[in-house]
Design a protein around this motif. Structure first.
Motif, short mmCIF file in Angstrom:
data_model
loop_
_atom_site.label_atom_id
_atom_site.label_comp_id
_atom_site.label_asym_id
_atom_site.label_seq_id
_atom_site.Cartn_x
_atom_site.Cartn_y
_atom_site.Cartn_z
N HIS A 1 49.24 28.94 46.23
CA HIS A 1 50.23 29.27 47.90
C HIS A 1 51.40 28.19 48.71
O HIS A 1 52.47 28.96 48.94
CB HIS A 1 49.95 29.97 48.77
CG HIS A 1 49.62 31.10 49.44
ND1 HIS A 1 51.35 31.81 49.49
CD2 HIS A 1 51.44 30.53 50.92
CE1 HIS A 1 51.87 32.04 50.78
NE2 HIS A 1 52.19 31.38 51.58
N HIS B 1 44.84 36.20 50.59
CA HIS B 1 45.60 37.39 51.10
C HIS B 1 45.99 37.28 48.81
O HIS B 1 46.24 38.74 49.08
CB HIS B 1 47.12 37.00 51.23
CG HIS B 1 48.27 36.06 50.98
ND1 HIS B 1 48.71 35.19 51.77
CD2 HIS B 1 48.44 35.86 49.84
CE1 HIS B 1 49.53 34.95 51.02
NE2 HIS B 1 49.02 34.44 50.29
N HIS B 2 45.81 36.76 48.21
CA HIS B 2 45.89 36.60 46.84
C HIS B 2 44.32 37.31 46.09
O HIS B 2 44.14 37.74 44.82
CB HIS B 2 46.07 35.65 45.72
CG HIS B 2 47.64 35.05 46.18
ND1 HIS B 2 48.81 35.14 45.63
CD2 HIS B 2 48.24 33.65 47.24
CE1 HIS B 2 49.50 34.55 46.32
NE2 HIS B 2 48.94 33.89 46.94
#
Ligand SMILES: [Cu+2]
Lengths: 110, 534
Positions: B249, B298-299
């Motif tokens: 990220h 969030h992945h």
């Protein structure tokens, strides 16, 4: 040349000379830490297992960084960057554990 | 007056003088060649993917081949184009010039980082030729472990190696910015491009080792059967995703922060104003670098990660929107009452602002837990990150490449043609990726080459857009090299920009400046006072 001069000043921050006994002292402290780690591994401390192992490992890493890598005798800037590495490691563990410590086992999946 | 010293391009000639050069400007050009090569390679795979998706049936490739195509597209674009792109080419060339230094702090390490990058890239190329990789660029376990059936280890090793090039570049930039600034060039007089690269370097140094070790752990598990990610051996496949995204990220910010640096420079120049809220823009780079490390989960909302962690990561992801928005609003405030002109770099920069905003805002949709359940692993995600990476990073890369082209190579690019190309790329980009938002929302999953008939119209639109986008890139690939021979000779400051790089010759001499510059003004300071309208 200015450039070479600047590079030299970058290097000089690592130029501190330490007596050998400090190096040996740290070396034996690291060995003791290793022995401690394997001894502690034979005792079940429940939830504290990981915490204790990490605490010993963290102390050993700190010794290496402070003495072998001369950070103890370096400028404030080097301190900031070294600490940043640790802070990042803490962030890493805290957020990963936020997952592992709060997972709910799904029924029927053991 | 004495004879002008030769430019960095002259003086010494021959392969040897280039391959052993310690001049940051020549190394930047070496990177430009490498990065362009891998961009073309990644582009070829993109073309094949888009061609396959023209029809609902899998008529060009087998499923296995298709898996390899999108994997190679992702791997080459992400690791060998987007991540090194702006820092290693533009950053390498411009950082010393912008801070009035003769070179980076560690010129030899700089050359080493190029060699490491090339070795990593060629290793991955070998993995491709030996039969390819089919895990997707994310190398998720168990695709890359238990069920791996392609050259995962070779490709992963290539990425592992190239990671060190990134780390070395980061260390070099940090040391340079701390130690080699010209007299008078205090931190708050630095161009925002430099601030952006400083923040980027922090991510490179703090994040890249983690992905390198993660890749190594996959290899360790496969070769020595140590249980890390395989449940049968006592591991956890989701642990891989934690480790991978902890770097990957922030890697998005390695791509986008330097891009934002470019945009700040271009906007300041072509609106002939200082950047509004300089300090906020500078610190927002650091804020993005730090916050970017706290959002990786969030992945993993639908991966099996705990719901509690999901809520935390969702909240933290929303926070990154704040410094990103600070930048966008400050750029717009800079444009307000600016004396704007629409040269090609400015067209790309304005394109960036619009496209990045769409890319960023759709990121918030994805960071919303319940919405993500619906659109996770669909074309919505594909559209989102292409808006950020292509609409953001590639637009900024092209803005920067045009903006500093005269400085780097001493020739002006053909302005009208470049403006037309910028418009073509903008139109092509939107036609390619806007339909993918709709496709994803309607439920088309990513990474499949066979799809229901109802999705065909949007896919045809997308492929048509890709061909327009490709035309734009091809035009750029023709007229930029063309300008090296036929372009007008560049003056030191063809765009009337501010910054130390514009005070030296175009192209600069070997050690950048005839004498060490002394800085006494703020960044982007204009000589004439701004006209105040009452
Ligand atoms: Cu992300």
């Amino acid at each position: 040349m200015v450039l070479i001069h600047e590079q030299a000043s970058l290097m000089s921050e690592h130029g501190h000379v330490l007596p050998l006994r400090i190096y040996f002292g740290v070396f034996f402290a690291l060995l003791a830490g290793t022995a401690l780690t394997s001894w502690v591994a034979t005792i079940d401390l429940g939830h504290l297992n990981d915490a204790v192992a990490l605490a010993i490992a963290g102390t050993k890493a700190a010794l290496v960084i402070l003495f072998f890598m001369h950070v103890r005798y370096s400028s404030k800037l080097i301190w900031v960057f070294s600490l940043a590495g640790f802070v990042w490691l803490v962030l890493f563990f805290v957020l990963i554990l936020a997952d592992y410590e709060t997972r709910v086992p799904v029924q029927g999946w053991g | 007056m004495s004879q002008k010293p030769p430019t960095y391009l002259g003086g010494e000639y021959g392969m040897r003088s280039w391959l052993l050069t310690l001049d940051h400007k020549r190394i930047a050009l070496l990177y430009l060649l490498g990065v362009t090569f891998f961009f073309l390679l990644g582009g070829v795979f993109a073309v094949l993917v888009r061609l396959e998706l023209l029809t609902p049936a899998g008529d060009l490739f087998q499923s296995e081949t298709y898996n390899k195509l999108f994997t190679l597209h992702g791997v080459f674009m992400v690791f060998f184009f987007l991540i090194p792109g702006i820092p290693a080419v533009l950053g390498n060339f411009l950082l010393p010039l912008m801070i009035g230094a003769k070179d980076l702090a560690f010129p030899r390490i700089n050359l080493l980082s190029w060699y490491i990058y090339m070795v990593g890239g060629l290793f991955t190329l070998y993995a491709m030729l030996a039969g390819g990789v089919d895990t997707g660029w994310t190398f998720y376990t168990p695709y890359s472990s238990t069920y791996a059936n392609s050259h995962v280890i070779a490709a992963a090793l290539g990425i592992f190696v190239s990671g060190f090039s990134s780390i070395l570049t980061g260390v070099n930039f940090i040391a340079t910015i701390h130690k080699l600034r010209a007299p008078g060039l205090s931190w708050f007089r630095l161009p925002l491009f430099v601030w952006a690269h400083y923040a980027t370097s922090l991510i490179m140094v703090l994040g890249t080792p983690v992905v390198a070790i993660t890749i190594l752990l996959v290899a360790v598990e496969r070769l020595f059967h140590v249980g890390l990610f395989d449940p049968a051996l006592g591991g956890d496949p989701i642990l891989f995703q934690h480790l991978f995204w902890f770097y990957s990220h922030p890697a998005v910010y390695i791509m986008i922060l330097p891009a934002m640096g470019v945009i700040s420079e271009v906007i300041a120049c072509f609106s002939q104003k200082r950047i509004f809220g300089y300090k906020f823009v500078a610190f927002s780079s650091l804020a993005i670098a730090v916050l970017g490390f706290l959002v990786w989960g969030h992945h993993m909302f639908v991966s099996g990660q705990s719901l509690y962690a999901g809520v935390v990561f969702s909240l933290l992801s929303f926070l990154v929107a704040i410094p990103s928005a600070v930048k966008v609003f400050n750029w717009i405030a800079t444009l307000y009452r600016g004396s704007i002109s629409f040269e090609a770099p400015m067209l790309y920069a304005l394109g960036f602002i619009g496209l990045f905003t769409i890319g960023g805002l759709t990121g918030l949709f994805l960071a919303t837990l319940a919405v993500d359940v619906h659109v996770h692993d669909t074309y919505f995600v594909v559209a989102h990150f292409h808006f950020v990476m292509v609409g953001g990073t590639v637009m900024a890369y092209l803005a920067g490449l045009h903006f500093w082209w005269p400085k780097m190579l001493g020739r002006l690019y053909p302005e009208t043609l470049a403006r037309i190309t910028a418009v073509i790329i903008f139109v092509g980009f939107n036609l390619t990726f806007l339909p993918q938002f709709v496709l994803g929302y309607l439920g088309m999953p990513r990474r499949y080459h066979v799809y229901p008939l109802e999705f065909q119209v949007l896919n045809v639109l997308s492929t048509a857009g890709a061909s327009i986008l490709g035309l734009g890139f091809a035009m750029t690939a023709v007229y930029l090299p063309w300008s090296l021979r036929y372009g007008k000779k560049a003056t030191p400051n063809p765009f009337d920009a501010r910054g130390l790089e514009w005070t030296t010759t175009s192209p600069p001499m070997a050690h950048n400046f005839e004498e060490v510059p002394v800085v006494s003004t703020e960044a982007y300071e204009r000589d004439e006072p701004e006209v105040v309208h009452v």
